[in-house]
Design a protein around this motif. Structure first.
Motif, mmCIF file in Angstrom:
data_model
loop_
_atom_site.group_PDB
_atom_site.id
_atom_site.type_symbol
_atom_site.label_atom_id
_atom_site.label_comp_id
_atom_site.label_asym_id
_atom_site.label_seq_id
_atom_site.Cartn_x
_atom_site.Cartn_y
_atom_site.Cartn_z
ATOM 1 N N LEU A 196 0.828 -1.197 0.000
ATOM 2 C CA LEU A 196 0.000 0.000 0.000
ATOM 3 C C LEU A 196 0.865 1.251 0.000
ATOM 4 C CD1 LEU A 196 -2.625 1.497 0.181
ATOM 5 C CD2 LEU A 196 -2.791 0.901 2.578
ATOM 6 N N ILE A 197 2.009 1.152 0.649
ATOM 7 C CA ILE A 197 2.886 2.311 0.714
ATOM 8 C C ILE A 197 3.316 2.754 -0.688
ATOM 9 C CG2 ILE A 197 5.068 1.018 0.994
ATOM 10 C CD1 ILE A 197 4.065 4.197 2.859
ATOM 11 N N PHE A 198 3.459 1.791 -1.591
ATOM 12 C CA PHE A 198 3.825 2.148 -2.957
ATOM 13 C C PHE A 198 2.684 2.830 -3.678
ATOM 14 C CE2 PHE A 198 7.940 0.843 -4.623
ATOM 15 C CZ PHE A 198 8.499 0.336 -3.473
ATOM 16 N N LYS A 250 4.495 -8.142 1.607
ATOM 17 C CA LYS A 250 4.217 -6.753 1.249
ATOM 18 C C LYS A 250 4.285 -5.822 2.456
ATOM 19 C CE LYS A 250 0.694 -8.427 -1.120
ATOM 20 N NZ LYS A 250 -0.675 -8.416 -1.632
ATOM 21 N N LEU A 251 3.839 -6.307 3.597
ATOM 22 C CA LEU A 251 3.855 -5.471 4.790
ATOM 23 C C LEU A 251 5.265 -5.235 5.310
ATOM 24 C CD1 LEU A 251 0.767 -6.893 6.657
ATOM 25 C CD2 LEU A 251 1.036 -4.599 5.751
ATOM 26 N N SER A 252 6.219 -6.060 4.868
ATOM 27 C CA SER A 252 7.589 -5.821 5.311
ATOM 28 C C SER A 252 8.037 -4.413 4.896
ATOM 29 C CB SER A 252 8.527 -6.874 4.717
ATOM 30 O OG SER A 252 8.583 -6.738 3.321
ATOM 31 N N SER A 253 7.328 -3.846 3.922
ATOM 32 C CA SER A 253 7.665 -2.484 3.490
ATOM 33 C C SER A 253 7.488 -1.482 4.620
ATOM 34 C CB SER A 253 6.786 -2.085 2.304
ATOM 35 O OG SER A 253 5.425 -2.156 2.665
ATOM 36 N N LEU A 254 6.608 -1.806 5.582
ATOM 37 C CA LEU A 254 6.372 -0.866 6.683
ATOM 38 C C LEU A 254 7.577 -0.781 7.616
ATOM 39 C CD1 LEU A 254 2.674 -1.510 7.645
ATOM 40 C CD2 LEU A 254 3.639 0.273 6.240
ATOM 41 N N ALA A 255 8.411 -1.834 7.594
ATOM 42 C CA ALA A 255 9.562 -1.826 8.489
ATOM 43 C C ALA A 255 10.500 -0.669 8.140
ATOM 44 C CB ALA A 255 10.285 -3.157 8.418
ATOM 45 N N PRO A 284 -2.703 18.849 -0.783
ATOM 46 C CA PRO A 284 -2.329 18.590 0.613
ATOM 47 C C PRO A 284 -2.044 17.095 0.796
ATOM 48 C CG PRO A 284 -4.574 19.441 0.461
ATOM 49 C CD PRO A 284 -4.054 19.397 -0.920
ATOM 50 N N GLY A 285 -1.057 16.801 1.642
ATOM 51 C CA GLY A 285 -0.638 15.417 1.848
ATOM 52 C C GLY A 285 -1.775 14.514 2.247
ATOM 53 N N ALA A 286 -2.636 15.013 3.151
ATOM 54 C CA ALA A 286 -3.729 14.175 3.645
ATOM 55 C C ALA A 286 -4.654 13.773 2.504
ATOM 56 C CB ALA A 286 -4.500 14.921 4.726
ATOM 57 N N LEU A 287 -4.875 14.701 1.576
ATOM 58 C CA LEU A 287 -5.766 14.393 0.466
ATOM 59 C C LEU A 287 -5.162 13.320 -0.422
ATOM 60 C CD1 LEU A 287 -8.371 15.033 -0.965
ATOM 61 C CD2 LEU A 287 -7.197 16.841 -2.227
ATOM 62 N N THR A 288 -3.865 13.423 -0.669
ATOM 63 C CA THR A 288 -3.199 12.418 -1.499
ATOM 64 C C THR A 288 -3.307 11.037 -0.873
ATOM 65 O OG1 THR A 288 -1.639 14.129 -2.108
ATOM 66 C CG2 THR A 288 -1.070 11.879 -2.694
ATOM 67 N N VAL A 289 -3.042 10.987 0.430
ATOM 68 C CA VAL A 289 -3.111 9.688 1.101
ATOM 69 C C VAL A 289 -4.541 9.148 1.040
ATOM 70 C CG1 VAL A 289 -2.841 8.500 3.285
ATOM 71 C CG2 VAL A 289 -1.169 10.196 2.606
ATOM 72 N N SER A 306 -2.640 4.671 9.098
ATOM 73 C CA SER A 306 -1.385 4.844 9.836
ATOM 74 C C SER A 306 -0.191 4.936 8.891
ATOM 75 C CB SER A 306 -1.182 3.673 10.807
ATOM 76 O OG SER A 306 -1.055 2.464 10.087
ATOM 77 N N LEU A 307 -0.356 4.456 7.656
ATOM 78 C CA LEU A 307 0.755 4.542 6.706
ATOM 79 C C LEU A 307 1.140 5.963 6.379
ATOM 80 C CD1 LEU A 307 0.302 1.503 6.419
ATOM 81 C CD2 LEU A 307 0.725 1.783 3.998
ATOM 82 N N ALA A 308 0.260 6.913 6.696
ATOM 83 C CA ALA A 308 0.608 8.317 6.472
ATOM 84 C C ALA A 308 1.856 8.704 7.246
ATOM 85 C CB ALA A 308 -0.576 9.189 6.872
ATOM 86 N N PHE A 309 2.212 7.892 8.243
ATOM 87 C CA PHE A 309 3.454 8.088 9.001
ATOM 88 C C PHE A 309 4.649 8.159 8.061
ATOM 89 C CE2 PHE A 309 6.193 7.513 12.658
ATOM 90 C CZ PHE A 309 7.255 6.746 12.215
#
Lengths: 271, 226, 255
Positions: free
Chosen positions: B76-78, C183-188, B96-101, B171-174
């Protein structure tokens, strides 16, 4: 035909390892589900080697009655004696021993779907009775031949027809040479043209020394093969009689009505 | 332990709603805004895509499945990174960052909603659809009036599970420093340094309460329908 | 659309970073999967034999780790729980050891690797436990009754009848969970662990080749996922076999 398959099990002096007398006796057996009574005081004695057919309308409690014998259901009150010994408060080990001496054939066959026909028979022999695998294999093949399924030994249940599955299930139940065998509506889930092949296997089994208790709707089987017919309705045994007497001169009115409905469905109101 | 508690109470309003007074929502408030925002986008989009996939098996359904596999086959981070870089290129401006996320989360979640609703459509007895056909309903009408109402009720457990995942995924917005609850907790931890247990246990607890509430609500809603 | 410079990410230092990150991802996925599998077995054992207390403990474990975000769990393990470990142990881990390097120059005996593997394992175990439990529940009750009627003990019933079929039922979701772990390993990367995602962002800040770096990362995750999925599906049991309908069978019976 089947007598050669009933070798007695290895000497083991525990309770139910070998039954001296394969008799089953119900003493004032009551079964309730919560508030709902299903069996209201059953008294019945089955002698060793006898073939008993249990008949009755649906909901009469006949399936529950035989499931109580190997404790797939538990008693509410009363006692069931097998080989003259009470079976209510058995230890886990003794119960397993008892179950391994009593064969059970289900309406829905319940073959182990991830195992072949042969493996369905060898599994309990190896795991419950400790047989070496070569011996179990030979025994399984012998049993499959007896029920006419030798060529399907390597097949999985989902490739077999209902009648074929039920024949394998009977072979599986016979594997440990049980002295008592119970049938819970063995042909009710089968298409009509497959019923005969299963009944023939059961006919060959009858009167070979094994005690047979059969819950069934097959009137012809009951008439020809059973030693006694037990009619149950509303949780009570209403009539017990030899088949000729039961089918020709039923004494209880409800038995008469039942027979009328079953044997002559389009003319139920005629007496 | 009591000392740890104080770090929570000292920073409580920052943790709960960020710098709201300066017009920058954050913390739990931003988490909820992003989750509901993404859900509001993903639900109709997913249902629409499921309708398309159901109505047009063949190339269209295969394409939609391939799209879903692509989206869910990468972390998801990608998806967030891609949105972060592609959106300014497409819209020409800075979002804004929040909107993108939120948009990234909506895109990702829509694929899950599509699968869930499609499974629900295919699980309905064929007779429902046939009855509608025999009465002359068109596909869109059939979906809207007859099938979707049943499907949405049946798939509510699955959809609420997807929403719970969505809540957690905010939480990935971190990673991109958008100040929702996890980011804010991390900032407090960086500043204070000595009470990480209290901070992250508190954070976990907040998420836990949010997720359990959603779970309980879903159970409450589905029960009467049984 | 800006011009893409693939050379900038596929040569020299960036390439080293990508390879290092990719191998790190693979190793931490393996380690995490191992931890997850062991914990799942423990949970299942506890659930099946632990009585009321065992079932409650497993339910609490599952509930806790499924309803909190993985990232928060990782932050907790790394920043809070790590410091709770005995000082002597931490010193041993922080020191360099010749045996703490895996093939591909991946250091596994480090706080980051250990916390990541542990965090991923614990998180995934909660999901795996539920998937396998669901698979076991989906085995029809007739199978259980048939085995009981033959005198099988609870343990043998589980081992020979329920587990083979239950695992086959649950295998596809189980594979999905292991793929998720990868895939979640990306969070590390959020706790500074130098796996693939971390390295991709490193390239981005090194020579600003963001799109190229993201593309390579995306491709690697996709391909790894496909390969891993195929491998695990092949290794696992086949799902419950489909029964043919009566009409199909009847036409096959010899006349």
């Amino acid at each position: 035909m089947f007598s050669g398959l009933f070798s007695s099990s290895a000497a083991d002096a525990a309770d139910f390892a070998h039954l001296a007398q394969a008799s089953v006796t119900f003493c004032d057996v009551v079964k309730r589900y919560g508030d709902r009574p299903v069996l209201k005081g059953i008294n019945l004695s089955v002698t060793p080697g006898e073939v008993v057919a249990i008949l009755g309308p649906s909901g009469s409690g006949k399936s529950t009655l035989i499931r109580l014998i190997n404790q797939l259901e538990t008693l509410t009150s009363g006692e069931i004696l097998i080989d003259g010994k009470p079976t209510r408060q058995l230890s886990r080990r003794a119960l397993r021993q008892l179950r391994s001496r009593v064969g059970f054939v289900f309406q829905q066959f319940n073959l182990y779907s991830h195992l072949t026909a042969r493996q369905n028979i060898t599994l309990a022999l190896e795991q419950v009775h400790g047989w070496p695998s070569a011996q179990a294999h030979t025994r399984a093949d012998a049993l499959l031949s007896q029920v006419g399924m030798a060529d399907k030994a390597e097949q999985y249940p989902d490739t077999l027809s209902g009648g074929q599955q039920q024949r394998v299930a009977i072979a599986r139940a016979l594997a440990s040479s049980p002295q008592i065998i119970l049938f819970d509506e063995p042909t009710s889930a089968l298409d009509p043209e497959m019923i005969g092949e299963v009944l023939l296997v059961m006919k060959a089994l009858a009167h070979s020394g094994i005690t047979m208790i059969v819950v069934t709707h097959e009137m012809q089987f009951a008439r020809e093969i059973a030693d006694r017919v037990v009619f149950i309705d509303g949780g009570q045994i209403l009539e017990v009689a030899p088949p000729e007497q039961f089918f020709q001169h039923p004494s209880h009115p409800r038995a008469r009505r039942f027979l009328q409905k079953v044997l002559n469905p389009l003319h139920q109101d005629a007496v | 332990m009591l000392a740890g508690f104080s770090v929570i109470t000292d920073n409580l309003d920052y943790l709960l709603w960020g710098r709201i007074s300066a017009g920058q929502p954050g913390g739990v408030l931003l988490t909820l805004l992003m989750a509901f925002g993404a859900a509001a986008l993903a639900l109709p989009a997913g249902i629409a895509l499921a309708g398309l996939a159901w109505r047009y098996p063949g190339v269209i359904r295969q394409t939609l499945f391939a799209w879903a596999e692509l989206i869910r086959g990468i972390p998801l981070i990608f998806v967030i990174f891609w949105m972060w870089y592609l959106l300014p290129l497409m819209t020409g401006g800075d979002l804004p960052g929040a909107l993108t996320v939120t948009l990234a989360l909506a895109w990702f979640t829509a694929a899950a909603v599509m699968h869930s609703v499609l499974a629900g459509l295919r699980a309905l007895p064929v007779g429902q659809y046939e009855a509608a056909q025999s009465q002359g309903f068109g596909a869109l009408q059939t979906l809207w009036h007859l099938l979707l109402p049943q499907v949405l009720r049946n798939t509510l457990p699955s959809l609420s599970g997807i929403f719970i995942s969505l809540l957690k995924d905010t939480s990935l917005a971190f990673i991109v420093n958008v100040p929702e609850l996890t980011t804010v907790a991390g900032q407090v931890n960086n500043r204070v340094q000595i009470y990480p247990a209290a901070i992250f246990i508190f954070t976990g607890l907040v998420y836990y309460l949010l997720c359990c509430t959603v779970e309980q609500l879903a159970k409450r809603i589905t029960r009467p329908a049984l | 659309m800006p011009a893409l410079d693939w050379q900038g990410v596929l040569t020299g230092q960036p390439l080293q970073w990508i390879l290092s990150g990719f191998l790190t991802t693979l190793w931490v996925t393996l380690a995490g999967a191992l931890v997850a599998s062991l914990l799942t077995l423990a949970c299942l054992g506890l659930r099946l034999t632990g009585g009321r207390l065992g079932t409650a403990v497993v339910a609490a474990w599952v509930s806790l780790f499924r309803n909190t975000p993985l990232l928060v769990q990782l932050l907790f393990w790394y920043f809070a729980a790590w410091n709770g470990l005995p000082q002597a142990f931490r010193a041993v881990v922080m020191a360099d050891h010749p045996w703490s390097v895996l093939p591909g120059n991946v250091w596994w005996f480090t706080p980051e690797f250990l916390c990541s593997a542990w965090g991923l394992g614990v998180f995934t175990s909660a999901f795996l436990t539920e998937e396998v439990t669901a698979g076991l529940r989906a085995v029809s009750s007739g199978q259980r009754e048939a085995a009981l009627a033959q005198g099988f003990s609870s343990w043998r019933l589980l081992r020979h009848i329920l587990l083979p079929q239950g695992l086959a039922n649950a295998w596809q979701p189980v594979v999905g969970q292991y793929l998720n772990l990868m895939k979640l390993s990306s969070l590390a990367s959020g706790i500074g662990f130098a796996e693939l995602t971390y390295q991709v962002r490193q390239i981005e800040s090194y020579n600003a080749h963001a799109l190229e770096a993201f593309s390579v990362g995306t491709a690697l995750y996709l391909l790894t996922g496909i390969a891993l999925g195929l491998l695990l599906t092949k290794l696992g049991p086949t799902p419950a076999r489909r029964r043919k309908t009566n009409t199909e069978l009847r036409s096959e019976e010899p006349c």
